[in-house]
Design a protein around this motif. Structure first.
Motif, short mmCIF file in Angstrom:
data_model
loop_
_atom_site.label_atom_id
_atom_site.label_comp_id
_atom_site.label_asym_id
_atom_site.label_seq_id
_atom_site.Cartn_x
_atom_site.Cartn_y
_atom_site.Cartn_z
N GLY A 26 0.82 -1.22 0.00
CA GLY A 26 0.00 0.00 0.00
C GLY A 26 0.84 1.26 0.00
O GLY A 26 0.53 2.23 0.69
N GLN A 27 1.91 1.25 -0.78
CA GLN A 27 2.83 2.40 -0.76
C GLN A 27 2.40 3.51 -1.71
O GLN A 27 2.68 3.47 -2.91
CB GLN A 27 4.26 1.93 -1.05
CG GLN A 27 4.78 1.06 0.10
CD GLN A 27 6.18 0.54 -0.08
OE1 GLN A 27 6.66 0.42 -1.20
NE2 GLN A 27 6.84 0.19 1.02
N LEU A 30 2.63 10.74 0.16
CA LEU A 30 1.99 12.06 0.07
C LEU A 30 2.97 13.12 -0.42
O LEU A 30 4.10 13.20 0.07
CB LEU A 30 1.49 12.48 1.46
CG LEU A 30 0.07 12.07 1.80
CD1 LEU A 30 -0.19 12.25 3.28
CD2 LEU A 30 -0.91 12.90 0.98
N GLY A 57 6.85 5.58 5.41
CA GLY A 57 7.31 5.74 4.02
C GLY A 57 8.70 6.35 3.99
O GLY A 57 9.63 5.83 4.60
N ALA A 60 7.43 11.79 4.93
CA ALA A 60 6.71 13.03 4.59
C ALA A 60 5.85 13.53 5.76
O ALA A 60 5.90 14.70 6.14
CB ALA A 60 5.82 12.77 3.37
N GLU A 76 7.49 0.99 10.66
CA GLU A 76 7.53 0.73 9.21
C GLU A 76 7.86 -0.74 8.94
O GLU A 76 8.83 -1.27 9.46
CB GLU A 76 8.57 1.65 8.56
CG GLU A 76 8.80 1.43 7.08
CD GLU A 76 7.54 1.52 6.22
OE1 GLU A 76 6.90 2.57 6.20
OE2 GLU A 76 7.18 0.50 5.57
N ILE A 77 7.08 -1.36 8.08
CA ILE A 77 7.26 -2.78 7.78
C ILE A 77 8.36 -3.02 6.73
O ILE A 77 8.99 -4.08 6.72
CB ILE A 77 5.92 -3.37 7.27
CG1 ILE A 77 5.91 -4.89 7.37
CG2 ILE A 77 5.61 -2.96 5.84
CD1 ILE A 77 4.54 -5.51 7.11
N ASP A 78 8.59 -2.05 5.85
CA ASP A 78 9.49 -2.26 4.71
C ASP A 78 10.93 -1.86 5.08
O ASP A 78 11.26 -0.68 5.17
CB ASP A 78 8.99 -1.42 3.52
CG ASP A 78 9.75 -1.71 2.25
OD1 ASP A 78 10.82 -2.36 2.30
OD2 ASP A 78 9.28 -1.26 1.17
N LEU A 81 13.11 0.95 3.63
CA LEU A 81 12.89 2.36 3.94
C LEU A 81 13.71 2.83 5.15
O LEU A 81 13.84 4.02 5.39
CB LEU A 81 11.40 2.62 4.18
CG LEU A 81 10.53 2.53 2.92
CD1 LEU A 81 9.05 2.42 3.27
CD2 LEU A 81 10.77 3.76 2.04
N GLY A 100 8.84 -3.18 11.72
CA GLY A 100 7.93 -4.28 12.05
C GLY A 100 6.57 -4.09 11.44
O GLY A 100 6.28 -3.06 10.83
N VAL A 102 2.82 -3.52 12.17
CA VAL A 102 2.07 -2.96 13.29
C VAL A 102 1.06 -3.96 13.86
O VAL A 102 0.76 -3.97 15.05
CB VAL A 102 1.38 -1.63 12.89
CG1 VAL A 102 0.25 -1.88 11.90
CG2 VAL A 102 0.85 -0.91 14.11
N LEU A 126 -2.66 5.53 6.10
CA LEU A 126 -2.64 4.07 6.23
C LEU A 126 -2.55 3.34 4.89
O LEU A 126 -3.13 3.80 3.90
CB LEU A 126 -3.90 3.58 6.94
CG LEU A 126 -3.99 3.81 8.45
CD1 LEU A 126 -5.32 3.25 8.98
CD2 LEU A 126 -2.83 3.18 9.20
N TYR A 129 -4.62 -1.73 2.11
CA TYR A 129 -4.96 -3.16 2.18
C TYR A 129 -5.22 -3.66 3.60
O TYR A 129 -5.77 -4.72 3.78
CB TYR A 129 -3.86 -4.01 1.51
CG TYR A 129 -2.61 -4.19 2.36
CD1 TYR A 129 -2.34 -5.41 2.98
CD2 TYR A 129 -1.72 -3.13 2.57
CE1 TYR A 129 -1.20 -5.57 3.77
CE2 TYR A 129 -0.60 -3.28 3.35
CZ TYR A 129 -0.34 -4.49 3.94
OH TYR A 129 0.77 -4.64 4.74
N1 SAM Z 1 3.41 8.01 5.59
C1 SAM Z 1 3.92 7.97 4.22
C2 SAM Z 1 3.31 9.09 3.43
O1 SAM Z 1 2.25 9.57 3.83
O2 SAM Z 1 3.88 9.48 2.41
C3 SAM Z 1 3.66 6.61 3.57
C4 SAM Z 1 2.21 6.13 3.56
S1 SAM Z 1 1.92 4.69 2.60
C5 SAM Z 1 0.20 4.90 2.24
C6 SAM Z 1 1.82 3.35 3.77
C7 SAM Z 1 3.11 2.95 4.46
O3 SAM Z 1 2.83 1.90 5.39
C8 SAM Z 1 4.20 2.41 3.54
O4 SAM Z 1 5.42 2.99 3.90
C9 SAM Z 1 4.22 0.89 3.84
O5 SAM Z 1 5.48 0.30 3.62
C10 SAM Z 1 3.81 0.87 5.30
N2 SAM Z 1 3.16 -0.38 5.76
C11 SAM Z 1 2.37 -1.21 5.03
N3 SAM Z 1 1.90 -2.21 5.81
C12 SAM Z 1 2.39 -2.00 7.07
C13 SAM Z 1 2.27 -2.71 8.30
N4 SAM Z 1 1.51 -3.80 8.40
N5 SAM Z 1 2.93 -2.23 9.40
C14 SAM Z 1 3.68 -1.09 9.29
N6 SAM Z 1 3.83 -0.39 8.14
C15 SAM Z 1 3.18 -0.82 7.04
#
Ligand code: SAM
Length: 289
Positions: A26-27, A30, A57, A60, A76-78, A81, A100, A102, A126, A129
């Motif tokens: 779900g990357q 913003l 992410g 931002a 952050e899971i990835d 990053l 990790g 969340v 968020l 997915y």
């Molecule tokens: N906060 C940033 C922004 O607004 O530009 C990124 C938002 S992006 C919609 C969602 C972020 O959540 C991504 O960095 C993704 O790798 C991270 N992510 C996805 N699933 C996750 C999880 N289960 N636990 C923690 N982070 C997660």
């Protein structure tokens, strides 16, 4: 240093680290400062307060939160990053990034550990997915949060903030409003993200109630009744409860209980208020003791 959330700076950072987006996480990052300022303002932060951000992410939103709050923990899971965040957030020593998922984290222990009794908000853009799973975790675990401000898919935000009787009102509405007062802060077009998602978004605020909106004997029974009542939207309440809660052999008992709480069995789940769901689950709990 200029803000991260501009198209130019974001592209620069992505290029510098050769970062490629993972759709499965779900990357959608913003790139609009106005929206970020609205999100941060909605959380009503001060330097005495703390924030948990889910999914920073490239930082931002984290950067804007770090300017307003006394402590920020971003999960952050990835893993790819983490070095980027170490770079982009290096000027904010009170901001910590944790690696990790969340959904696997013990957030209650984290809050106790990291925030020293400060009031805590969850603020996040968020990943689509897992929106509902994350929100239900934050609410059902009864975390000591002041509020939750999240960017989510517009339709999901509308469902959570809906009124009884409306088309959008459902199990998620009842469960979320049981714990919190919900309002939509602003609607967000898809053009403020890279890459652009396929849906429009909204910023939803949940102000956590000190005590739930209504008194229930068993939260578990309350959830089960609510979920069963919306199992098939076009069916009547009696039909849904019969097939998804009581079972045919308890038909008479079900009609008696509905009569006792003054709820017409031919109504649909979407017309019941939270108080009516509570009354119904309370007589059911009493019955099964
Ligand atoms: N906060 C940033 C922004 O607004 O530009 C990124 C938002 S992006 C919609 C969602 C972020 O959540 C991504 O960095 C993704 O790798 C991270 N992510 C996805 N699933 C996750 C999880 N289960 N636990 C923690 N982070 C997660």
């Amino acid at each position: 240093m200029t803000d991260i959330a501009t198209p130019t700076r974001t592209k620069e950072i992505l290029k510098k680290y050769g970062f490629s987006f993972k759709k499965s996480l779900g990357q959608n990052f913003l790139i609009d400062l106005n929206i970020l300022h609205k999100i941060v303002a909605a959380a009503e932060l001060t330097l005495e307060k703390g924030v948990i951000e889910i999914g920073p992410g490239i930082g931002a939103l984290t950067e804007q939160l770090s300017r307003e709050a006394g402590k920020v923990v971003a999960i952050e899971i990835d893993q790819r990053l983490l070095p980027i965040l170490a770079d982009t957030l290096s000027v904010y020593p009170h901001t910590e990034v944790m690696h990790g998922d969340v959904l696997d984290m013990n957030l209650s222990a984290l809050i106790e550990d990291k925030f020293n009794g400060k009031k805590v908000s969850v603020v996040a853009n968020l990943p689509y997915y897992v929106t509902s799973a994350i929100l239900m975790k934050l609410l059902e675990e009864r975390l000591p949060l002041e509020n939750i401000v999240v960017m989510i898919q517009k339709e999901v935000a509308e469902r959570i903030a809906a009124n009884p009787g409306s088309k959008a009102y459902g199990a998620l509405t009842v469960l979320a409003q049981f714990y919190a007062e919900a309002d939509i802060v602003t609607i967000v077009p898809r053009s403020v993200f890279i890459p652009q998602p396929n849906v429009d978004s909204a910023v939803l605020r949940l102000r956590i109630r000190q005590t739930p909106a209504v008194e229930v004997q068993s939260e578990e029974a309350f959830y089960r009744v609510v979920k069963a009542s919306f199992a098939q939207r076009r069916k009547t309440l009696a039909n849904n409860l019969l097939h998804n809660f009581f079972g045919k052999e308890r038909r008479e008992e079900m009609f008696n209980l509905l009569e006792e709480v003054g709820i017409d069995p031919t109504r649909r789940g979407e017309t019941l208020s939270i108080a009516e769901f509570a009354a119904l689950s309370n007589v059911i709990t009493r019955q099964s003791k």
